[in-house]
Design an enzyme around this catalytic site. Structure first.
Site, PDB file in Angstrom:
ATOM      1  CD  GLU A  71      -2.211   3.057  -6.023  1.00  9.03           C
ATOM      2  OE1 GLU A  71      -2.979   2.179  -6.454  1.00  9.03           O
ATOM      3  OE2 GLU A  71      -1.095   2.807  -5.525  1.00  9.03           O
ATOM      4  NE  ARG A 122      -4.074  -1.756  -0.117  1.00  9.69           N
ATOM      5  CZ  ARG A 122      -4.018  -2.719  -1.012  1.00  9.69           C
ATOM      6  NH1 ARG A 122      -2.962  -2.815  -1.817  1.00  9.69           N
ATOM      7  NH2 ARG A 122      -4.989  -3.593  -1.133  1.00  9.69           N
ATOM      8  CG  HIS A 133      -1.740  -1.151  -7.411  1.00 10.96           C
ATOM      9  ND1 HIS A 133      -2.307  -0.419  -6.394  1.00 10.96           N
ATOM     10  CD2 HIS A 133      -1.741  -2.434  -6.973  1.00 10.96           C
ATOM     11  CE1 HIS A 133      -2.653  -1.220  -5.401  1.00 10.96           C
ATOM     12  NE2 HIS A 133      -2.319  -2.456  -5.733  1.00 10.96           N
TER      13      HIS A 133
END
Length: 340
Positions: free
Chosen positions: A264, A235, A296
């Site tokens: 993000e 995270r 990601h």
């Protein structure tokens, strides 16, 4: 029965269509779920959302008013979901808890190896007909001490590869020890400070909560070994980006690999080519030669996306048959009944 799937991309459409053996009607919405797009789900019994979708109090209340009975998260994380509101409105929030620990752990390893041997830079050089190897020096993987923070399924897999595959020294930290990790000869330390002080490479594999937010900050960085490598595929807010930049500038941090970033949501899974990145920290980090940031994608393998889509659909089946798996339920809704 109708499901509205937000943050749709071609790969989601492909896999959900292939695995939808239940013949559910799926409404694919390219927009992220937020207060502007939430009415796209009107009349849908379920919404299927991704990691950066905004499921705030206002959004969930609107979903409830529009007839939504269940939220299907096609990911493991749920930190953008207002669980209190979902509980009060009786809306179960179901997730995919473990779709591919191998995919994410392997990606963490790929970041370590790329930053170490600078393969991304070597590739760029050769494309420009520069065959010089000056500045490409790396280290033998076995020569370093690795610290794994968080030894759930993903952290455990990385421990195995580093210890059994490379023969490296690995130490671990977690509030709950994993017997599978100790069984292969890896020692747990009692405090995070021991990880910071003893390790050359530190990889983070913890959830985001009030205890873990900004665990990598100016204070913890100061305790780390000079030239430490930091990897984060968990995270974004585990790392204070401003403090990491200071550490990179000073040389305290030799390299940083991140598949996640605190802010993000405004950038990842979107094409901003030709646009100005307004997040100053992100823009600066992208420019550093010893930093690798990816969008990601550690989870993104054929096996993982198949599991995610299949489990998300099965979660809806389980909800409708009142057979929800406790391991997939992340909240405690007051009551929930599927539409008959």
């Amino acid at each position: 029965m109708k499901i509205t799937l937000f943050s749709s991309k071609p790969y989601w459409v492909k896999w959900f269509n292939e695995l939808n053996k239940f013949s559910y009607e799926i409404n694919y919405v390219t927009s992220a779920c937020d207060i502007k797009s939430v009415n796209e789900a009107k009349g849908s019994e379920a919404v299927c959302c991704f990691v950066n979708d905004d499921l705030s109090k206002e959004v969930i209340e609107t979903l409830h008013s529009n007839g939504t009975k269940v939220i299907l998260m096609r990911c493991a994380g749920f930190n953008k979901v207002d669980l209190d509101t979902a509980n009060k409105l009786g809306i179960p929030v179901l997730r995919v808890p473990a779709y591919s620990p191998n995919a994410v752990s392997e990606y963490a390893l790929s970041l370590i190896m790329a930053l170490n041997r600078k393969t991304h830079k070597a590739h760029d050089r050769v494309r420009d007909a520069n065959f010089e190897i000056n500045g490409m020096e790396g280290f033998n993987m076995v020569s370093k001490v690795y610290g794994i923070v968080g030894t759930g399924n993903i952290g455990e897999q990385l421990c195995r590869v580093l210890k059994l595959g490379f023969g490296a020294k690995v130490i671990a930290y977690d509030i709950i020890e994993n017997k599978a990790v100790t069984d292969i000869g890896i020692e747990y330390v009692k405090t995070l400070d021991e990880i910071w002080k003893q390790c050359d490479v530190i990889s983070l594999h913890t959830p985001l909560n009030s205890q873990t937010k900004y665990m990598v900050n100016s204070e913890s960085i100061e305790k780390m070994r000079d030239g430490v490598m930091i990897i984060n595929v968990s995270r974004g807010a585990l790392v204070n980006a401003s403090d990491a930049i200071v550490g990179l500038k000073s040389g305290k941090i030799s390299s940083l690999g991140m598949d996640v970033y605190e802010n993000e949501t405004d950038y990842f899974y979107q094409d901003h080519n030709g646009s100005i990145i307004k997040d100053d920290n992100l823009s600066l980090l992208i420019s550093y030669p010893n930093v690798m940031i990816t969008s990601h994608q550690a989870w993104y393998t054929k096996e993982a996306i198949s599991c995610i889509c299949g489990t998300s659909l099965q979660n809806f089946v389980d909800f409708r048959s009142n057979q929800i798996k406790k391991s997939n339920l992340v909240n405690n809704p007051i009551s929930s009944q599927p539409t008959q």
